[in-house]
Structure formats: C-alpha cells, structure tokens
Design a protein around this motif. Sequence first.
Motif, mmCIF file in Angstrom:
data_model
loop_
_atom_site.group_PDB
_atom_site.id
_atom_site.type_symbol
_atom_site.label_atom_id
_atom_site.label_comp_id
_atom_site.label_asym_id
_atom_site.label_seq_id
_atom_site.Cartn_x
_atom_site.Cartn_y
_atom_site.Cartn_z
ATOM 1 N N UNK A 105 -22.391 -0.542 7.613
ATOM 2 C CA UNK A 105 -23.725 -1.055 7.281
ATOM 3 C C UNK A 105 -23.792 -1.561 5.843
ATOM 4 N N UNK A 106 -22.752 -2.330 5.470
ATOM 5 C CA UNK A 106 -22.656 -2.992 4.160
ATOM 6 C C UNK A 106 -22.344 -2.036 3.009
ATOM 7 N N UNK A 107 -22.027 -0.782 3.309
ATOM 8 C CA UNK A 107 -21.617 0.181 2.276
ATOM 9 C C UNK A 107 -20.118 0.407 2.365
ATOM 10 N N UNK A 108 -19.415 0.269 1.243
ATOM 11 C CA UNK A 108 -17.969 0.500 1.221
ATOM 12 C C UNK A 108 -17.690 1.993 1.396
ATOM 13 N N UNK A 109 -17.064 2.350 2.521
ATOM 14 C CA UNK A 109 -16.802 3.764 2.820
ATOM 15 C C UNK A 109 -15.316 4.056 2.940
ATOM 16 N N UNK A 110 -14.477 3.037 2.834
ATOM 17 C CA UNK A 110 -13.034 3.240 2.906
ATOM 18 C C UNK A 110 -12.308 2.189 2.096
ATOM 19 N N UNK A 111 -11.106 2.519 1.661
ATOM 20 C CA UNK A 111 -10.325 1.651 0.783
ATOM 21 C C UNK A 111 -8.848 1.725 1.145
ATOM 22 N N UNK A 112 -8.153 0.597 1.031
ATOM 23 C CA UNK A 112 -6.691 0.601 1.088
ATOM 24 C C UNK A 112 -6.178 -0.684 0.459
ATOM 25 N N UNK A 113 -4.887 -0.698 0.192
ATOM 26 C CA UNK A 113 -4.224 -1.897 -0.321
ATOM 27 C C UNK A 113 -3.014 -2.169 0.560
ATOM 28 N N UNK A 114 -2.746 -3.433 0.827
ATOM 29 C CA UNK A 114 -1.579 -3.842 1.604
ATOM 30 C C UNK A 114 -0.605 -4.539 0.659
ATOM 31 N N UNK A 115 0.467 -3.836 0.329
ATOM 32 C CA UNK A 115 1.417 -4.310 -0.677
ATOM 33 C C UNK A 115 2.711 -4.753 -0.001
ATOM 34 N N UNK A 116 3.063 -6.018 -0.184
ATOM 35 C CA UNK A 116 4.253 -6.567 0.470
ATOM 36 C C UNK A 116 5.477 -6.617 -0.451
ATOM 37 N N UNK A 117 5.331 -6.181 -1.682
ATOM 38 C CA UNK A 117 6.458 -6.193 -2.614
ATOM 39 C C UNK A 117 7.423 -5.056 -2.314
ATOM 40 N N UNK A 118 8.693 -5.279 -2.570
ATOM 41 C CA UNK A 118 9.687 -4.220 -2.394
ATOM 42 C C UNK A 118 9.405 -3.101 -3.377
ATOM 43 N N UNK A 119 9.562 -1.869 -2.913
ATOM 44 C CA UNK A 119 9.294 -0.686 -3.735
ATOM 45 C C UNK A 119 10.597 0.078 -3.926
ATOM 46 N N UNK A 120 10.962 0.334 -5.180
ATOM 47 C CA UNK A 120 12.230 1.017 -5.456
ATOM 48 C C UNK A 120 12.279 2.404 -4.835
ATOM 49 N N UNK A 121 11.127 3.091 -4.781
ATOM 50 C CA UNK A 121 11.088 4.422 -4.157
ATOM 51 C C UNK A 121 11.372 4.310 -2.662
ATOM 52 N N UNK A 122 10.837 3.290 -2.021
ATOM 53 C CA UNK A 122 11.085 3.087 -0.598
ATOM 54 C C UNK A 122 12.546 2.715 -0.342
ATOM 55 N N UNK A 123 13.109 1.946 -1.257
ATOM 56 C CA UNK A 123 14.503 1.524 -1.087
ATOM 57 C C UNK A 123 15.468 2.700 -1.214
ATOM 58 N N UNK A 124 15.061 3.743 -1.948
ATOM 59 C CA UNK A 124 15.938 4.903 -2.177
ATOM 60 C C UNK A 124 15.582 6.071 -1.264
ATOM 61 N N UNK A 125 15.098 5.804 -0.075
ATOM 62 C CA UNK A 125 14.650 6.852 0.840
ATOM 63 C C UNK A 125 15.773 7.822 1.190
ATOM 64 N N UNK A 126 15.427 9.107 1.227
ATOM 65 C CA UNK A 126 16.352 10.132 1.704
ATOM 66 C C UNK A 126 16.131 10.230 3.212
ATOM 67 N N UNK A 127 16.797 9.378 3.922
ATOM 68 C CA UNK A 127 16.583 9.211 5.351
ATOM 69 C C UNK A 127 16.979 7.788 5.688
ATOM 70 N N UNK A 128 16.300 7.147 6.634
ATOM 71 C CA UNK A 128 16.635 5.764 6.981
ATOM 72 C C UNK A 128 15.452 5.076 7.637
ATOM 73 N N UNK A 129 15.210 3.852 7.199
ATOM 74 C CA UNK A 129 14.208 3.031 7.852
ATOM 75 C C UNK A 129 14.803 2.399 9.099
ATOM 76 N N UNK A 130 13.997 2.156 10.103
ATOM 77 C CA UNK A 130 14.453 1.424 11.283
ATOM 78 C C UNK A 130 14.766 -0.008 10.861
ATOM 79 N N UNK A 131 15.893 -0.504 11.316
ATOM 80 C CA UNK A 131 16.373 -1.808 10.879
ATOM 81 C C UNK A 131 15.944 -2.899 11.869
ATOM 82 N N UNK A 132 15.186 -3.869 11.369
ATOM 83 C CA UNK A 132 14.775 -5.003 12.192
ATOM 84 C C UNK A 132 15.608 -6.248 11.897
#
Length: 215
Positions: A105-132
């Motif tokens: 009803x025109x009141x901001x009640x939630x927030x997020x950001x969609x970031x498409x830049x590579x993130x060094x923390x994500x690149x160094x994951x202790x695990x593995x991302x699914x490869x597309x």
Amino acid sequence: MGYKDEDFILRQAKQMGEALGNILGQEAADEIMMVEAEQGQKKSDEILFRKTVPTDVPAIMLLIQDATAYLKEQGSPQWQNNQAPTEETIQNDIKNDVSYVLSLNHEAVGLCALIAEKDSAYEAIDGAWKDLGTDTYIAIHRVAVSSNYRGLGLGQKLLEEAIKKAQSLGYQDIRIDTYPTNGPMLHLIDKVGFTYQGMIEFDFINGERKAFQLI
C-alpha cells in the motif's frame, strides 16, 4: 456493477448477519462479520516489487535499523558493530540501479539488492557452486523486512520477486548468503528453493556465511 446489484449484495449481507445472529447470538455474529470484512480488505492490499527511488531512503534506513535490532535480539552478530548497510551504501545501490523495495500500500516494507558483480568471497567458497558452464551469476544482498508486518509472508514474497527479477534480467545462476545461525532467513532461503553449497567468509569480524544457489 449497477446500484441494483449493490443493493442486492447489501441485502444478502444483512440477511446473512441476521441469520448468524439468530443462531450464534448477535455479538458473535458481529465479530464474524467484522473478521470477514477485514479479510476482504486485506485481499485488496497492493503489493509491489519495484526499483528503489531516493524518496524511499528514510523508510529503508528504518527497515535496516529494525532488522539490525531484530538480529541483535536473536543473538546474531550479523549487521552488528557498524556492519549494517549505511545510507551511503543504499544511495550507491540506487545510483547503480541494483536496489529494490517491496511496497505494501505504497509503504516500503522490504529491501534487497541484486548484485551481478563477481564477489571474491563467493569465488573462494569452501564447497562448490553448481557449474552451468559460465561464470555469470547474480547475488541477492541486503535483505530486510519490516517487523511491523512479520507473519504476513512478506519475506518470502520479497525473495520470490527478487528471483523473478533476476531471471527477467537473464540470470540463471542466483546466489544468496546469510549468517549460520540466522534461523528465519535460513528458513526463507530453503522455502524459495535455494540449495546449500558451502561456506564463504567476508573480510570482517564474524564474516562467515552459509552460501546458497538457485539454478
């Protein structure tokens, strides 16, 4: 709909109220009719997921303060000790066209950001991302929902809309992270379909995060 139709509906509602009154007593019938009216009003609530605009910033900062206090109550170090998003961060997100709000009803009640830049923390994951077969991905960051509307499913709605937006932008690989003990967020992440891929760590105190991916 003409006035005759409206008159018919009003007569039907009145007859229903009188019938309930005869069966349950007038006080109980009034309560039932009031609940029905409130539910009808809730169905008409307008929920939008849209780009953040500069005039949203004061409301967004209140959302962030609210979320920071809630995390503290839960005993989580996430967003504590001046680690929460600042007004400068939000202004930069708006400038970079990556900030979104969920409005009720025109009141901001939630927030997020969609970031498409590579993130060094994500690149160094202790695990593995699914490869597309591509290194292109988008991450959902800075998620916050007003505690004033907790229990209405707005957190889930926010993430679902963020996912839809990411897909509409052409991203098949969507990622998100949260602190390991952030139970409510972990529940939401699982509910909208993300799968756990491993641990990442940002370069600040208590920077460890569980990382998730949605293909």
